[in-house]
Design a protein around this motif. Structure first.
Motif, PDB file in Angstrom:
ATOM      1  N   ASN A 135      -7.703  -3.303  -3.382  1.00 49.11           N
ATOM      2  CA  ASN A 135      -7.422  -4.346  -2.302  1.00 49.11           C
ATOM      3  C   ASN A 135      -7.173  -5.713  -2.561  1.00 49.11           C
ATOM      4  O   ASN A 135      -8.265  -6.316  -2.620  1.00 49.11           O
ATOM      5  CB  ASN A 135      -8.684  -4.470  -0.931  1.00 49.11           C
ATOM      6  CG  ASN A 135      -8.894  -5.100  -0.102  1.00 49.11           C
ATOM      7  OD1 ASN A 135      -8.048  -6.128   0.331  1.00 49.11           O
ATOM      8  ND2 ASN A 135      -9.459  -5.013   1.299  1.00 49.11           N
ATOM      9  N   ARG A 183      -5.482  -7.991  -1.465  1.00 52.55           N
ATOM     10  CA  ARG A 183      -5.788  -9.106  -0.337  1.00 52.55           C
ATOM     11  C   ARG A 183      -7.401  -9.811  -0.613  1.00 52.55           C
ATOM     12  O   ARG A 183      -7.490 -10.990  -0.520  1.00 52.55           O
ATOM     13  CB  ARG A 183      -5.927  -8.171   1.299  1.00 52.55           C
ATOM     14  CG  ARG A 183      -5.152  -9.613   1.760  1.00 52.55           C
ATOM     15  CD  ARG A 183      -5.148  -9.619   3.367  1.00 52.55           C
ATOM     16  NE  ARG A 183      -5.048 -10.371   4.710  1.00 52.55           N
ATOM     17  CZ  ARG A 183      -5.839 -10.732   4.994  1.00 52.55           C
ATOM     18  NH1 ARG A 183      -7.156 -10.213   5.184  1.00 52.55           N
ATOM     19  NH2 ARG A 183      -5.884 -11.860   6.044  1.00 52.55           N
ATOM     20  N   THR A 217      -7.398 -11.559  -3.961  1.00 48.58           N
ATOM     21  CA  THR A 217      -7.059 -12.965  -4.175  1.00 48.58           C
ATOM     22  C   THR A 217      -6.803 -13.749  -3.253  1.00 48.58           C
ATOM     23  O   THR A 217      -7.567 -15.058  -3.461  1.00 48.58           O
ATOM     24  CB  THR A 217      -4.982 -12.403  -3.345  1.00 48.58           C
ATOM     25  OG1 THR A 217      -5.013 -10.965  -4.008  1.00 48.58           O
ATOM     26  CG2 THR A 217      -4.549 -13.784  -4.212  1.00 48.58           C
ATOM     27  N   ARG A 218      -7.580 -13.742  -2.655  1.00 46.90           N
ATOM     28  CA  ARG A 218      -8.273 -14.526  -0.883  1.00 46.90           C
ATOM     29  C   ARG A 218      -9.697 -14.792  -1.973  1.00 46.90           C
ATOM     30  O   ARG A 218      -9.531 -16.012  -2.035  1.00 46.90           O
ATOM     31  CB  ARG A 218      -8.609 -14.569   0.273  1.00 46.90           C
ATOM     32  CG  ARG A 218      -6.959 -13.721   1.029  1.00 46.90           C
ATOM     33  CD  ARG A 218      -6.874 -13.596   1.929  1.00 46.90           C
ATOM     34  NE  ARG A 218      -7.494 -14.124   3.636  1.00 46.90           N
ATOM     35  CZ  ARG A 218      -7.580 -14.097   4.135  1.00 46.90           C
ATOM     36  NH1 ARG A 218      -6.141 -14.814   4.296  1.00 46.90           N
ATOM     37  NH2 ARG A 218      -8.381 -14.821   4.971  1.00 46.90           N
ATOM     38  N   SER A 248       1.689 -15.022   2.333  1.00 48.21           N
ATOM     39  CA  SER A 248       0.846 -13.786   2.661  1.00 48.21           C
ATOM     40  C   SER A 248       1.843 -12.324   2.558  1.00 48.21           C
ATOM     41  O   SER A 248       1.064 -11.545   2.030  1.00 48.21           O
ATOM     42  CB  SER A 248       1.452 -13.711   4.258  1.00 48.21           C
ATOM     43  OG  SER A 248       1.746 -14.642   4.835  1.00 48.21           O
ATOM     44  N   PRO A 255      -1.392 -11.723  -1.929  1.00 45.97           N
ATOM     45  CA  PRO A 255      -1.234 -10.266  -2.816  1.00 45.97           C
ATOM     46  C   PRO A 255      -0.393  -8.856  -3.999  1.00 45.97           C
ATOM     47  O   PRO A 255      -0.570  -8.365  -4.870  1.00 45.97           O
ATOM     48  CB  PRO A 255      -1.858  -9.237  -1.760  1.00 45.97           C
ATOM     49  CG  PRO A 255      -1.952 -10.057  -0.854  1.00 45.97           C
ATOM     50  CD  PRO A 255      -1.303 -11.398  -0.683  1.00 45.97           C
TER      51      PRO A 255
END
Lengths: 276, 551
Positions: free
Chosen positions: B91, B93, B96-97, B122, B125
């Motif tokens: 995962n 995303r 990264t977030r 967007s 990731p």
């Protein structure tokens, strides 16, 4: 001329039987009633001419008289000009050159040609001379090919001048050297007949003298036909001379006779400089 | 002889080269020469100017695409989250977030985090994923990865889009200026108002109950009476929302005004209020949700974690929906395949055709007809070739859509006439003395062609071919018709029969995209295309100069 009264003989395919037996002895080239047309325009009218072997025949005449046209019909170079048509009979070594069984490529191998302007290929001196033997498969090996090239250069009197730069481009030579290179290229395929179309017109007097010497040397082994605008040159190099005027062969005979005692008034006018 | 001159002298006087008329003629001739030169210079100047404007505008709008704003993230590649046997499936995303949110520990609520996350591209990731897939040995370490910002922040950083934009359009401002001229706009105690005659209609106040009056209606009526022509400007837009409230307060304070027409200063709405007070009305760029966006962005900038490296993605990446990640690799590959097919088809066919027409064809009506048609073929609009390709190659032969094979076939139809014409010119330019020399030593026609004429004509042929291919490279319409503008996010599966896109069609699709970043991406792609064309033409010029050196 007396040839005209001779019965016309066709010989297709069996060249050996019909060897020419004219008064001039062993003729290398015989032409009978040769007419050349460019489209509708007739450039040559019924030319009958016998050319002996191992000698120099010069063709003289004013511009546009058909002497070059006649020369070019002897190795069928006229075939490459669209709309050009040749009638009559031309025999080289007794063989009709318009015989459909005769290969024109082979003919041009047997009848070498040197052009007005030196036209070496944009390749090396070696490749220029080796090109003919290569495409005709004359060389048995690489060393044999080299031998042919060296011999041809020697015969053309060029070997001494170029032997150190034989792999340099032929276009880098001087005009006279280029023309001798073209002669060497022509003799490399071992022709029987060499046609020269004003070979010295683009050269200076010294280069011309060299070519003339070369022609003198070559006539021992070849039959040479030379078109020239210079009557002095014709007188110097040739044994026989033919005078053309307006597409007609006016007079032909030993060079000395043509220049000292011409039979036709037109010949006399031309060689004395009244026209031409 | 002397007679004729004397006669000539009597008939017409000899020309006087020094007369005033003659001098005038000379002056006129000189002036005409200079004029002609001036026309030519003017034309060249105009052409150079237009070209300069074109290049300047392309470079001006395109240069920003050659850098991308990136933020450095310190990501701990947690082995518990990334399966080292299948590093592509984690995962990213969340990873990264998470790393990005670490810059803002005070942002905790989900809605704020959602807002903050929009700063990152967007596609960020995927950048992290690709990095991990490439360096699987770094799992378990903390790595520094530069990921792109999303398009609005990228553009904000480059100064392409402003933080604030004009809130009112120019025709609104013009209308407001008319009102100002009429002297009805006032600024009282820092508040912009408009002075309107309001009839306090007793009919709108039921039962004399001042509290329940329809003051909205009164203001609207007054507005309509006051600005009968201001049809485009509604009172809701011009007047503040509390205009009716202000009137109500006034009427309650002055009950005697009921039934009278009073002069009342109605407060202006926010944008017009600002316009009345300061002369301009600004608002936040609607691409950003709130002023906090700018705070976050500025804090990132102050911390020095933002950088603007060269956009290698432009050449390495393929197409993407996100402009900050979109690249030309797919388009370049597609163009390469199409040009390859085009070259392989049109080069031999073109040379064979030209050789036949120039050296072998009999000069008759039929060959003349072919000749005329080849010249006409060069003038056929390219879109027609596209339709032909669609009708014949796709519909009749059933070749795949969007494939570089078909694209190359269609382009070769366009390139063929160019190559044929150039080859014929090059063959004609070979001096006849060379042919004679070759024929003279007994070369056959084939040998004369292959050994002498073609090699000597080859530089000219290559020049024509390169120019033809350069034309084909820039051709768009035929490729669009056969569908060669596919969305290609990866060059991995590209081939002659797979869907593809090409440089010009990629430019076309990008120019059609609404995101701001695609504007500069489009210009950058045009610059890349032009660079290719200039290079190809330079090669053609170089080859042509070599042939000239030879003779």
């Amino acid at each position: 001329m007396n040839e005209q009264s001779r019965p016309f003989e066709m010989s297709i395919g069996d060249s050996g039987q019909v060897a020419s037996d004219t008064s001039t002895g062993a003729s290398k080239v015989t032409s009978r009633n040769v007419c050349v047309f460019y489209g509708d325009k007739q450039a040559l009218f019924d030319v009958n001419l016998d050319i002996p072997d191992r000698s120099v025949m010069s063709l003289i005449g004013p511009s546009g008289c058909g002497k070059s046209t006649f020369l070019r019909s002897l190795n069928r170079m006229n075939d490459t000009i669209p709309g050009c048509r040749v009638t009559g009979e031309i025999k080289v070594d007794g063989r009709d050159i318009h015989d459909p069984e005769l290969d024109v490529v082979e003919l041009r191998g047997r009848v070498g040609m040197v052009f007005q302007k030196p036209n070496p290929f944009p390749k090396s001196i070696f490749d220029n001379i080796a090109y003919g033997p290569r495409i005709h498969g004359l060389a048995r090996s690489k060393s044999h090919l080299e031998e042919i090239v060296i011999t041809s250069l020697e015969k053309a009197g060029l070997l001494g001048e170029v032997k150190d730069r034989i792999h340099e481009p032929g276009t880098g030579l001087s005009g006279g050297q280029q023309q001798r290179l073209c002669i060497a290229r022509a003799i490399a395929v071992n022709p029987e007949l060499i046609l020269m179309d004003e070979p010295c017109s683009a050269l200076d007097p010294i280069a011309t003298a060299k070519i003339e010497e070369l022609i003198d040397e070559l006539k021992k082994n070849y039959c040479i036909i030379i078109v020239t605008h210079s009557m002095q040159q014709a007188a110097r190099v040739s044994q026989r001379t033919a005078f053309f005027h307006l597409g007609i062969l006016v007079e032909e005979g030993p060079t000395a006779e043509i220049f000292t005692n011409p039979k036709d008034k037109r010949t006399q006018d031309y060689i004395t400089g009244r026209f031409g | 002889m002397s007679d004729t001159t004397a006669q000539g002298g009597e008939l017409s006087s000899p020309h006087d080269w020094g007369s005033a008329a003659a001098k005038r003629r000379v002056r006129r001739r000189y002036a005409a020469d200079r004029r002609l030169q001036a026309y030519g210079l003017g034309a060249i100047g105009l052409a150079v100017l237009l070209l300069g404007v074109l290049f300047a505008s392309l470079i001006f709008s395109g240069y920003v695409a050659f850098t991308t704003t990136k933020v450095a993230l310190n990501i701990y590649l947690d082995p518990s989250l990334i399966d080292s046997s299948n590093p592509g499936a984690a995962n990213y995303r969340k990873l990264t977030r998470g790393a990005f949110f670490a810059y803002f520990p005070d942002v905790t609520s989900a809605s704020e985090k959602r807002e903050l996350g929009k700063i990152l591209s967007s596609g960020a990731p995927y950048v992290v994923r690709d990095y991990v897939v490439e360096h699987p040995d770094e799992i378990g370490k903390e790595v520094k990865i530069y990921v792109p910002l999303s398009d609005p922040y990228d553009q904000l950083n480059k100064g392409v889009i402003p933080r604030e934009i004009d809130a009112l359009t120019s025709d609104r401002i013009a209308l407001f200026k008319i009102l100002t001229k009429r002297g009805v706009i006032h600024v009282d105690a820092g508040k912009g108002t408009v002075l309107v005659d309001v009839y306090v209609n007793p009919g709108d106040i039921p039962d004399g109950n001042l509290e329940a009056g329809d003051y909205q209606r009164m203001v609207a009526e007054a507005f309509r009476a006051f600005f009968p022509h201001a049809l485009t400007l509604t009172y809701e837009e011009l007047l503040a929302e509390d205009a009716a409230e202000a009137l109500k307060a006034h009427v309650i304070a002055n009950p005697g005004d009921v039934g009278k027409t009073i002069q009342f200063k109605v407060p202006l709405s926010a944008h017009y209020d600002s316009l009345a007070r300061t002369g301009e009305a600004k608002m936040r760029n609607p691409r950003f949700a709130s002023a906090r966006d700018f705070e976050w962005f500025d804090s990132l900038k102050e911390r020095g974690v933002l950088s603007s490296p060269f956009t290698w993605e432009l050449f390495v990446n393929s197409d993407s929906r996100f402009p900050e990640l979109a690249g030309l690799a797919g388009a370049l590959t597609g163009s390469f395949f199409a040009l390859l097919v085009c070259f392989l088809l049109s080069f031999p066919v073109g040379i064979a055709t030209a050789l036949y027409l120039e050296e072998f064809a009999p000069k008759n009506r039929f060959s003349q007809l072919i000749e005329v048609n080849i010249n006409n073929l060069a003038a056929v609009p390219s879109v027609v070739f596209g339709l032909l390709g669609l009708a014949v190659f796709l519909n009749i032969f059933g070749l795949p859509r969007s494939a570089p094979l078909v694209g190359g076939m269609v382009l070769s139809l366009m390139t063929l006439p160019t190559i044929i014409v150039a080859t014929r010119a090059a063959l004609k330019a070979v001096p006849p003395s060379i042919r004679e020399a070759a024929y003279g030593v007994g070369a056959s026609k084939h040998q004369v062609m292959m050994h002498h004429v073609l090699p000597l004509a080859m530089p000219g042929i290559l020049t024509g071919t390169i120019i033809g291919l350069a034309q084909a490279l820039g051709e768009t319409a035929p490729l669009l018709l056969i569908g060669m503008n596919a969305f290609i996010p990866s060059i991995e599966n590209m081939g002659l029969l797979q869907p593809a896109t090409a440089l010009p069609t990629q430019i076309f699709s990008w120019a059609d995209s609404p995101e701001r970043g695609f504007v500069s991406r489009t210009s950058a792609a045009i610059l890349v295309l032009l660079a290719f064309l200039v290079t190809m033409n330079a090669i053609a010029v170089y080859v042509r100069q070599r042939i000239e050196r030879k003779w």
